[in-house]
Write an enzyme that holds these catalytic residues in place. Structure first.
Site, short mmCIF file in Angstrom:
data_model
loop_
_atom_site.label_atom_id
_atom_site.label_comp_id
_atom_site.label_asym_id
_atom_site.label_seq_id
_atom_site.Cartn_x
_atom_site.Cartn_y
_atom_site.Cartn_z
N ASP A 132 2.40 2.58 5.70
CA ASP A 132 2.64 2.32 7.13
C ASP A 132 2.07 0.95 7.51
O ASP A 132 2.23 0.50 8.65
CB ASP A 132 2.09 3.44 8.02
CG ASP A 132 0.62 3.69 7.83
OD1 ASP A 132 -0.02 3.00 7.00
OD2 ASP A 132 0.08 4.58 8.52
N SER A 133 1.47 0.26 6.54
CA SER A 133 1.10 -1.16 6.73
C SER A 133 2.38 -1.99 6.95
O SER A 133 2.29 -3.16 7.32
CB SER A 133 0.30 -1.69 5.54
OG SER A 133 0.94 -1.37 4.32
N ASP A 140 4.19 6.86 3.19
CA ASP A 140 3.24 7.24 4.24
C ASP A 140 3.96 7.99 5.35
O ASP A 140 4.99 7.51 5.86
CB ASP A 140 2.63 5.98 4.88
CG ASP A 140 1.25 5.67 4.35
OD1 ASP A 140 0.55 6.60 3.87
OD2 ASP A 140 0.85 4.49 4.41
N LYS A 158 2.26 10.59 1.66
CA LYS A 158 0.80 10.41 1.85
C LYS A 158 0.51 10.64 3.31
O LYS A 158 1.28 10.24 4.17
CB LYS A 158 0.37 9.01 1.42
CG LYS A 158 -1.09 8.69 1.75
CD LYS A 158 -1.61 7.49 0.99
CE LYS A 158 -1.41 6.16 1.66
NZ LYS A 158 -2.02 6.03 3.01
N GLU A 161 -10.43 4.48 1.14
CA GLU A 161 -10.37 3.14 1.72
C GLU A 161 -11.72 2.76 2.33
O GLU A 161 -12.28 3.50 3.16
CB GLU A 161 -9.26 3.09 2.79
CG GLU A 161 -9.14 1.72 3.44
CD GLU A 161 -7.82 1.48 4.17
OE1 GLU A 161 -6.91 2.32 4.10
OE2 GLU A 161 -7.72 0.41 4.81
N GLU A 212 -3.06 10.83 6.19
CA GLU A 212 -4.48 10.51 6.37
C GLU A 212 -5.25 11.73 6.85
O GLU A 212 -4.72 12.58 7.55
CB GLU A 212 -4.62 9.37 7.39
CG GLU A 212 -3.98 8.07 6.92
CD GLU A 212 -4.20 6.90 7.90
OE1 GLU A 212 -4.87 7.08 8.94
OE2 GLU A 212 -3.69 5.80 7.60
O1 KIV Z 1 -0.29 1.60 4.44
C1 KIV Z 1 -0.96 1.14 3.50
O2 KIV Z 1 -0.75 0.01 3.05
C2 KIV Z 1 -2.01 1.97 2.94
C3 KIV Z 1 -2.87 1.36 1.88
C4 KIV Z 1 -3.83 0.45 2.49
C5 KIV Z 1 -3.52 2.39 1.06
O3 KIV Z 1 -2.18 3.09 3.35
#
Ligand code: KIV
Length: 277
Positions: free
Chosen positions: A57-58, A96, A126, A195, A128
């Site tokens: 989600d980055s 994510d 994934k 993280e 959180e």
């Molecule tokens: O979204 C992302 O890039 C992440 C990584 C930092 C693990 O969750």
């Protein structure tokens, strides 16, 4: 040839699965994971031998230019994941679940995870959080979808933390990480991202569980490492935390290339006769 060399070579030739990652941990072979959001980059990263591609989600930051990961939507994550999956032959593709697509209830979480799997062809999701996410993790796994956990600094909760500083330096929060990672393992997660937590804590929890940990700013004792690809390639310029190692200066390379193109166009040096019909 040692047994380890044989099984690593075999793993390199075959598609990476969640089982491969478990085997890599038990054989002591570090897992290399990076983010990807588009077809062209995913293809390059996959061919370069990356084990896991995270459609993170980055994307909200590096693709869309938002300050946090919160604005990216499930539909946008699905679009990015579809592009990545088309470029991949070997790596495991993890997507994510974005903010707002799973926090409401485990039913909502399952619905979002099913959309990701059905519409993208990715291999896992994934999400959180520790204890608060365990019901959702269980429900998604019960539906046959592999889940990667994410503990420590969880960027979707940035407004609760108020800062991107290292987490779990205090004993109480370190204990929560210890408890949460065991809960995620028990719930059936195949791996957990750690993280920005102290390296000693990351090493300790990695050794205390059977599933792999993937660190970002969590030291060298994790079972693998992940970075945001744009950071590693030097495409992002104003983000310089100590855990990022830049392996290239693609921002510099791109600037030079574009400046060269602008000069050539202005001077009528491009296109030349060979580049014309
Ligand atoms: O979204 C992302 O890039 C992440 C990584 C930092 C693990 O969750």
């Amino acid at each position: 040839m040692s047994t380890q060399t044989v099984s690593v070579a075999a793993a390199e030739a075959k598609r990476v699965t969640t089982q491969t990652l478990l085997e890599m941990k038990s054989e002591g072979v570090p897992i290399a994971m990076l983010t990807a959001y588009d077809y062209t980059s995913a293809r390059i990263l996959d061919e370069a031998g990356i084990d896991v591609l995270l459609v993170g989600d980055s994307a909200s930051n590096v693709m869309a230019g938002h300050e946090t990961t919160l604005p990216v939507t499930l539909d946008q994550m699905i679009y990015h994941a579809q592009c990545v999956v088309r470029g991949v032959n070997r790596a495991l593709v993890v997507v994510d679940l974005p903010f707002g697509s799973y926090q409401g209830s485990s039913r909502e979480a399952l619905r979002s995870a099913i959309r990701v799997m059905k519409e993208t062809g990715a291999h896992a999701v994934k999400l959180e959080g520790g204890s608060v996410s365990v019901d959702s993790v269980r429900r998604i796994i019960d539906a046959g979808i592999p889940v990667m956990g994410h503990l420590g600094l969880t960027p979707q909760s940035i407004y609760k933390f108020g800062t991107y500083k290292v987490r779990a330096r205090e004993e109480q929060e370190a204990d929560s990480v210890r408890r949460d990672i065991r809960k995620l393992e028990k719930s059936g997660c195949f791996a957990v991202v750690l993280e920005k937590i102290p390296a000693t804590l990351a090493t300790e929890v990695t050794e205390s569980i059977s599933i792999p940990t993937i660190g970002i700013g969590a030291g060298g004792g994790c079972s693998g490492q992940v970075l945001v690809t744009h950071d590693l390639l030097g495409l992002t310029q104003d983000f310089n935390p100590r855990f990022v190692r830049r392996y290239a200066d693609l921002a510099g390379t791109m600037t030079q290339a574009v400046q060269g193109y602008v000069e050539d166009v202005r001077a009528r040096n491009f296109p030349n006769d060979d580049e014309s019909y």
